[in-house]
Design an enzyme around this catalytic site. Structure first.
Site, PDB file in Angstrom:
ATOM      1  N   ASP A   1       0.846  -1.474   0.374  1.00  0.00           N
ATOM      2  CA  ASP A   1      -0.011   0.005   0.142  1.00  0.00           C
ATOM      3  C   ASP A   1       1.208   1.322   0.072  1.00  0.00           C
ATOM      4  OD1 ASP A   1       0.793  -0.217   2.177  1.00  0.00           O
ATOM      5  OD2 ASP A   1      -0.788  -0.211   3.621  1.00  0.00           O
TER       6      ASP A   1
ATOM      7  N   HIS B   1      23.833   1.743 -20.052  1.00  0.00           N
ATOM      8  CA  HIS B   1      22.844   1.578 -18.511  1.00  0.00           C
ATOM      9  C   HIS B   1      22.970   1.348 -17.941  1.00  0.00           C
ATOM     10  CE1 HIS B   1      19.283   3.798 -21.510  1.00  0.00           C
ATOM     11  NE2 HIS B   1      20.900   4.755 -21.981  1.00  0.00           N
TER      12      HIS B   1
ATOM     13  N   ASP C   1      27.123   9.880 -14.993  1.00  0.00           N
ATOM     14  CA  ASP C   1      26.056  10.842 -15.262  1.00  0.00           C
ATOM     15  C   ASP C   1      24.961  10.524 -14.835  1.00  0.00           C
ATOM     16  OD1 ASP C   1      23.610  10.659 -17.456  1.00  0.00           O
ATOM     17  OD2 ASP C   1      23.838   9.311 -19.076  1.00  0.00           O
TER      18      ASP C   1
ATOM     19  N   ASP D   1      21.003  16.860 -18.014  1.00  0.00           N
ATOM     20  CA  ASP D   1      21.925  15.222 -18.158  1.00  0.00           C
ATOM     21  C   ASP D   1      23.005  15.418 -18.468  1.00  0.00           C
ATOM     22  OD1 ASP D   1      22.152  12.681 -18.704  1.00  0.00           O
ATOM     23  OD2 ASP D   1      21.070  12.767 -21.196  1.00  0.00           O
TER      24      ASP D   1
ATOM     25  N   HIS E   1      20.057  13.912 -27.534  1.00  0.00           N
ATOM     26  CA  HIS E   1      18.865  13.696 -27.817  1.00  0.00           C
ATOM     27  C   HIS E   1      18.250  15.215 -26.594  1.00  0.00           C
ATOM     28  CE1 HIS E   1      19.009  13.080 -23.170  1.00  0.00           C
ATOM     29  NE2 HIS E   1      19.782  12.441 -23.231  1.00  0.00           N
TER      30      HIS E   1
ATOM     31  N   HIS F   1      14.878  12.582 -21.936  1.00  0.00           N
ATOM     32  CA  HIS F   1      14.578  12.577 -23.383  1.00  0.00           C
ATOM     33  C   HIS F   1      13.306  12.868 -24.055  1.00  0.00           C
ATOM     34  CE1 HIS F   1      17.384   8.309 -22.352  1.00  0.00           C
ATOM     35  NE2 HIS F   1      17.780   9.664 -23.103  1.00  0.00           N
TER      36      HIS F   1
ATOM     37  N   GLU G   1      26.768  14.470 -26.511  1.00  0.00           N
ATOM     38  CA  GLU G   1      27.034  13.361 -25.952  1.00  0.00           C
ATOM     39  C   GLU G   1      27.884  11.951 -26.552  1.00  0.00           C
ATOM     40  OE1 GLU G   1      23.867  10.645 -23.080  1.00  0.00           O
ATOM     41  OE2 GLU G   1      22.479  11.687 -24.010  1.00  0.00           O
TER      42      GLU G   1
ATOM     43  N   TYR H   1      33.780   3.556 -26.121  1.00  0.00           N
ATOM     44  CA  TYR H   1      33.815   2.408 -24.922  1.00  0.00           C
ATOM     45  C   TYR H   1      34.350   0.786 -25.556  1.00  0.00           C
ATOM     46  CZ  TYR H   1      29.429   5.521 -24.291  1.00  0.00           C
ATOM     47  OH  TYR H   1      29.080   6.341 -23.756  1.00  0.00           O
TER      48      TYR H   1
ATOM     49  N   ARG I   1      32.103   8.958 -21.848  1.00  0.00           N
ATOM     50  CA  ARG I   1      31.479   9.466 -22.255  1.00  0.00           C
ATOM     51  C   ARG I   1      31.121  11.162 -21.694  1.00  0.00           C
ATOM     52  NH1 ARG I   1      27.256   6.279 -21.770  1.00  0.00           N
ATOM     53  NH2 ARG I   1      26.274   7.489 -19.722  1.00  0.00           N
TER      54      ARG I   1
ATOM     55  N   GLU J   1      28.844  14.504 -21.566  1.00  0.00           N
ATOM     56  CA  GLU J   1      27.608  14.817 -22.188  1.00  0.00           C
ATOM     57  C   GLU J   1      27.406  16.996 -21.563  1.00  0.00           C
ATOM     58  OE1 GLU J   1      24.549  12.896 -20.438  1.00  0.00           O
ATOM     59  OE2 GLU J   1      23.191  12.872 -21.664  1.00  0.00           O
TER      60      GLU J   1
HETATM   61  N1  GLY Z   1      21.298   9.830 -18.750  1.00  0.00           N
HETATM   62  C1  GLY Z   1      20.730   9.229 -19.916  1.00  0.00           C
HETATM   63  C2  GLY Z   1      21.374   9.461 -21.340  1.00  0.00           C
HETATM   64  O1  GLY Z   1      22.199  10.174 -21.179  1.00  0.00           O
HETATM   65  O2  GLY Z   1      20.289  10.085 -22.634  1.00  0.00           O
HETATM   66 MN    MN Z   2      21.444  11.485 -22.238  1.00  0.00          MN
HETATM   67 MN    MN Z   3      22.677  10.924 -19.424  1.00  0.00          MN
END
Ligand code: GLY
Ligand code: MN
Ligand code: MN
Length: 434
Positions: free
Chosen positions: A35, A238, A255, A266, A349, A356, A380, A384, A402, A404
Site C-alpha cells: 500500500d 545504462h 551520468d 543530463d 537527444h 529524453h 554526448e 567504449y 562519455r 555529456e
Molecule cells: N542519462 C541518459 C542519457 O544520457 O541519455
Molecule cells: Mn543524455
Molecule cells: Mn546522460
C-alpha cells in the site's frame, strides 16, 4: 513557473488544434509495494499545459469557431487524504490558483463528458495512453454517435500529444531559467563527486554524495536513474547497479543529474578515480572531448539534426582510426557501421520536462528537423572499449568514456548551458585533487 507561461502554452496548443475537444490526463499514482506508492511524478504533457501537480486530474480544452474554453477537473479536498498524505488543493483552491475558465471535481467528469463532447467532430487524446478517463471519453463519443437529435458527432480521434510535444520543442525563457537551475545544482554535484572520489569507495557512495547535493538544494528528484560506473562498468551503457568497488587506476563514468521543477538536466563526466589520468586514458579522453567540442561548435539555427548525427559519427570514426582501433577509409568503415561497435549510441537527444524529451525529430514529411533558437539538446559522444574485447589494443581495454553537456540553440549559434562543469584533463585533475 509563472501562470502566464501555462496560459501561453494552452493558447499555443489551441492555435494548433482544429475545432474540437482535447483531453489530457494527469499521471496515475503508482504502487511500489503493497500500500505504499512511488513518489508522484506528473505527466509532462499535462504539467506543461497547467502546472498542476496532483494525480486524478484532467484538463479539457474546447475550441469552437466562436470561443475557446479550458476546464480543469481536480480531486476534491478530502479530510482523510489531508490527514494521511497532505491537503489537496481542491476545487476552490484550484479556482483561485489557476487561470483556467472552469474547475470541477474529478468525480463530476463521468457525468459531464458526454455533454462536453456534444456537437464536436474532433476528439483529441493521447492515442498512446490507456488512461480510464480517455477510454470514458471514447465511450461517450460512441454513445453520442447513436443518440437521437445529434447533428454533429466525433468523426476523428486525433493525437494531442504530438501537438503538445511540437510546442515543447522550443523552450520559453522561463523554461530555460529552470533548466539552468537544474544544471547549476548538477554541476555542484559532479564537482563534489570528483572531490570526494577515492579508490575502494563503492559506486553508490559517489551517488550518495551527489544525491545529498540534489536533495539539500531542494531538487525533488534525480532526472533519471544515476549511472555511476567504475572501470569496465562504463561499457554497459545504462549501468544503474552502482554497487561495485572503485579501483585504483580506473576511470569512473558518472551520468547523473537532478530535476528542478520537473525540468531535467543530463550530465556525464568521466574522471580518474585516483585523480590522475593514465596515458592511455588521456589519449581516449582527449579524442572524445575533441569530438564533443567540434560537434557542439557546429550547432546553430538551420543545421539539421541528422547532419549533426552523421558529422559526429565521422568524427568518432576518425578518432577510432587515430587510436589504431579501426583500420581503413572512414567512408567504408562508416558504411559497414564498424564504428558502431565502439560508439553505439546517438549523439544526443532533446531535453526538457523529460530527460529524453519526446519532441519530434522530423517534420511532417519525415525530413530531419533543423535547429531553431530555443531548442535544448544533449551532446554526448562516447567511446567504449570492453575489457574482454581483443579487437582493441590492450592498453585501451576496460576504458569507457562519455562526456555529456546540455546545449541551447540560440539565434547566433548555441550556448553550452553546462559549460561551468569542468571538462578538460587539467581542470578535472585539479578538481579531483582539491
Ligand atoms: N542519462 C541518459 C542519457 O544520457 O541519455
Ligand atoms: Mn543524455
Ligand atoms: Mn546522460
Amino acid at each position: 513557473m509563472n501562470e502566464t507561461h501555462f496560459l501561453n502554452c494552452r493558447h499555443n496548443l489551441l492555435q494548433l488544434m482544429e475545432e474540437g475537444v482535447a483531453i489530457i490526463t494527469s499521471a496515475p499514482a503508482k504502487i511500489r509495494s503493497n500500500d505504499t506508492e512511488y513518489s508522484y511524478r506528473q505527466n509532462s504533457d499535462f504539467y506543461y499545459l497547467c502546472g498542476f501537480n496532483e494525480d486524478n486530474s484532467i484538463l479539457v480544452l474546447i475550441k469552437t469557431h466562436e470561443f475557446t474554453k479550458t476546464i480543469l477537473f481536480v480531486e476534491a479536498y478530502n479530510e482523510d487524504h489531508a490527514l494521511w498524505n497532505g491537503a489537496r488543493l481542491g476545487v476552490e483552491g484550484s479556482r483561485e490558483r489557476f487561470s483556467v475558465d472552469e474547475v470541477y471535481a474529478s468525480a463530476e467528469y463521468s457525468g459531464m463528458i458526454k455533454e462536453l463532447l456534444r456537437e464536436h467532430v474532433n476528439l483529441y487524446i493521447d492515442l498512446y495512453c490507456d488512461s480510464p478517463r480517455i477510454i470514458e471519453a471514447e465511450s461517450a463519443a460512441q454513445a453520442l454517435h447513436s443518440m437521437r437529435g445529434i447533428k454533429r458527432y466525433v468523426r476523428s480521434i486525433r493525437d494531442i500529444s504530438y501537438l503538445i510535444r511540437s510546442l515543447r520543442l522550443i523552450k520559453s525563457d522561463e523554461e530555460i531559467a529552470i533548466i539552468r537551475q537544474a544544471i547549476a545544482i548538477t554541476a555542484e554535484a559532479h564537482h563534489e563527486a570528483m572531490r570526494v572520489c577515492q579508490s575502494h569507495m563503492r559506486e553508490y557512495q559517489l551517488q550518495a554524495a551527489m544525491s545529498y547535493i540534489f536533495l539539500n538544494s531542494g531538487a525533488v528528484s534525480e532526472a533519471y536513474g544515476a549511472i555511476v560506473a567504475g572501470g569496465n562498468n562504463a561499457n554497459t551503457l545504462h549501468y544503474i547497479d552502482n554497487r561495485d568497488e572503485l579501483h585504483e587506476g580506473d576511470l569512473v563514468l558518472i551520468d547523473a543529474a537532478c530535476e528542478w521543477e520537473l525540468y531535467a538536466s543530463d550530465i556525464t563526466r568521466t574522471f580518474p578515480i585516483n585523480g590522475k589520468f593514465s596515458d592511455a586514458q588521456k589519449e581516449v579522453y582527449e579524442k572524445v572531448l575533441e569530438v564533443q567540442l567540434r560537434v557542439i561548435d557546429a550547432i546553430k539555427p538551420n543545421v539539421k539534426r541528422d547532419w549533426l548525427q552523421n558529422y559526429s559519427e565521422e568524427l568518432l570514426c576518425d578518432a577510432l582510426i587515430e587510436l589504431g582501433i579501426l583500420v581503413g577509409e572512414r567512408k567504408a568503415l562508416i558504411e559497414a557501421k564498424e564504428h558502431k561497435k565502439y560508439a553505439p549510441h546517438g549523439i544526443g537527444h532533446w531535453m526538457g520536462l523529460d530527460v529524453h524529451d519526446p519532441c519530434p525529430y522530423v517534420d511532417e514529411s519525415g525530413e530531419s528537423l533543423a535547429f531553431e533558437a530555443g531548442m535544448v539538446m544533449t551532446i554526448e559522444p562516447g567511446l567504449y572499449f570492453r575489457a574482454d574485447d581483443e579487437s582493441v589494443p590492450e592498453r585501451y581495454r576496460g576504458i569507457g568514456i562519455r562526456i555529456e553537456d546540455n546545449i541551447l540553440v540560440t539565434e547566433e549559434g548555441y550556448e553550452n548551458l553546462s559549460e561551468m562543469i569542468v571538462k578538460t584533463v587539467n581542470e578535472i585533475e585539479t578538481m579531483c585533487q582539491n
